[in-house]
Design a protein around this motif. Structure first.
Motif, short mmCIF file in Angstrom:
data_model
loop_
_atom_site.label_atom_id
_atom_site.label_comp_id
_atom_site.label_asym_id
_atom_site.label_seq_id
_atom_site.Cartn_x
_atom_site.Cartn_y
_atom_site.Cartn_z
N ASP A 107 0.66 -1.22 0.04
CA ASP A 107 0.02 0.15 -0.23
C ASP A 107 0.67 1.25 0.08
O ASP A 107 1.87 1.49 0.76
CB ASP A 107 -0.88 -0.45 1.02
N LEU A 108 0.92 2.26 -1.28
CA LEU A 108 1.55 3.44 -1.53
C LEU A 108 0.81 4.78 -0.98
O LEU A 108 -0.64 3.99 -1.93
CB LEU A 108 2.40 3.16 -2.78
N THR A 109 0.80 5.37 -0.71
CA THR A 109 0.36 6.67 -0.75
C THR A 109 1.28 7.73 -0.92
O THR A 109 1.91 8.17 -0.38
CB THR A 109 0.05 7.22 0.86
N TYR A 147 4.79 7.63 0.84
CA TYR A 147 5.59 6.65 0.06
C TYR A 147 6.48 8.01 -0.39
O TYR A 147 7.89 7.51 -0.71
CB TYR A 147 4.63 6.00 -0.30
N ARG A 224 1.94 0.67 -10.56
CA ARG A 224 1.97 0.42 -9.11
C ARG A 224 0.84 1.39 -8.88
O ARG A 224 0.68 2.42 -8.66
CB ARG A 224 2.53 0.14 -8.29
N VAL A 226 -1.83 3.73 -6.32
CA VAL A 226 -1.44 4.47 -5.04
C VAL A 226 -2.31 5.17 -4.88
O VAL A 226 -3.44 4.81 -5.31
CB VAL A 226 -0.38 4.93 -5.16
N THR A 227 -2.11 5.21 -3.60
CA THR A 227 -3.29 5.83 -3.36
C THR A 227 -2.80 7.76 -2.91
O THR A 227 -2.22 7.44 -3.15
CB THR A 227 -3.87 6.19 -1.65
#
Length: 233
Positions: A107-109, A147, A224, A226-227
Motif C-alpha cells: 500500500d503506497l500513499t 511514500y 503500481r 497508489v492512493t
C-alpha cells in the motif's frame, strides 16, 4: 595530475536502473541505452556503444542466473576530465550496483510536494546524478508519513513523483502528463504509450479530483496502483 572526477565535483553523470532476474536483461533493455545515449549527447559526455554497454551489464549480472530472486541494477556513466566546470569532459567511466531488489510495501500513499519544478529545466529529461531535488521531495514526503509526492510545475500542472512517472484513471482512460510539463521519459511509460495503454494529457490538481484511480511506474516496480491524498497538501 590525473583526470578530475567531474561527476563528484559537478554532478555530471547519468544513470539507468532496471531489474535483472535469472541472468536475463529486462525487456526493452535497448530503451535504457537509448535514454543514456541521448543524455550523454546532450551533456557532451563520452559514452560506450550499445555493444559495450550490454557486455558490461551482462558481465556483472551473469551471477544472477544462479539466484532465485530479482536484482536491482544501477549503471552509472560518470564523466572525467578538466577540473573547470565550463570545459567538456574528456572521457567516462562505467560503474554498476547490483543488489537484491526490495520493492516497497503493497500500500503506497502519495501527497503533493510543496516544492515545484521548472518545466523548461532540461535536467528533468534525463536521469542525472544531480539528484538532490528528488532527494528533497522524497524526504519531505516521508517525514509526513507518505511514500512519495507528486511534483507540480510552475503552472501548477502535475509532472511526476521523485522516482516514478504518474498516471490517473479517468473514464476508463489511463492518463499521464506530457514530457513538456517537465518530467522524465520513463521506460515503462514509453512502453505503455507505444502499446496504446496510456495517453498523454495535461493534468491539474483539480483534474485529479475527477479521477477514479492513481498509478506510478518505473522500470523496477512496473505499474503500481497508489492512493493519492490531495487534502494533505
Amino acid at each position: 595530475m590525473g583526470e578530475t572526477e567531474r561527476f563528484k565535483h559537478f554532478g555530471e553523470g547519468l544513470f539507468e536502473t532496471f531489474k535483472v532476474e535469472g541472468g536475463k536483461l529486462p525487456p526493452h533493455f535497448e530503451y535504457h541505452y537509448e535514454r543514456l545515449r541521448e543524455g550523454a549527447q546532450f551533456f557532451n559526455i563520452p559514452y560506450p556503444t550499445f555493444g559495450e554497454f550490454k557486455k558490461f551489464v551482462e558481465e556483472h549480472t551473469r551471477f544472477t542466473k544462479r539466484e532465485g530472486k530479482p536484482f536491482y541494477v544501477k549503471v552509472l556513466l560518470l564523466s572525467l576530465g578538466s577540473g573547470y566546470y565550463g570545459d567538456p569532459p574528456d572521457s567516462y567511466r562505467l560503474e554498476i550496483v547490483v543488489k537484491p531488489l526490495r520493492l516497497p510495501a503493497k500500500d503506497l500513499t502519495l501527497t503533493v510536494s510543496p516544492f515545484r519544478r521548472c518545466s523548461s529545466n532540461p535536467l528533468w529529461r534525463f536521469k542525472t546524478t544531480s539528484f538532490l531535488f528528488n532527494v528533497v521531495v522524497k524526504r519531505e514526503a516521508t517525514k509526513r508519513g507518505f511514500y512519495d509526492a507528486i511534483i507540480l510545475n510552475e503552472r501548477g500542472n502535475v509532472t511526476e513523483t521523485s522516482s516514478a512517472n504518474f498516471y490517473c484513471l479517468r473514464e476508463g482512460l489511463l492518463l499521464t502528463p506530457p514530457l513538456n510539463e517537465g518530467l522524465l521519459p520513463g521506460i515503462t511509460r514509453r512502453v505503455l504509450l507505444e502499446e496504446g495503454k496510456a495517453q498523454e494529457e495535461v493534468l491539474t490538481k483539480e483534474d485529479l479530483l475527477k479521477c477514479e484511480k492513481f498509478f506510478i511506474s518505473n522500470a523496477l516496480m512496473g505499474l503500481r496502483e497508489v492512493t493519492l491524498l490531495l487534502e494533505q497538501t
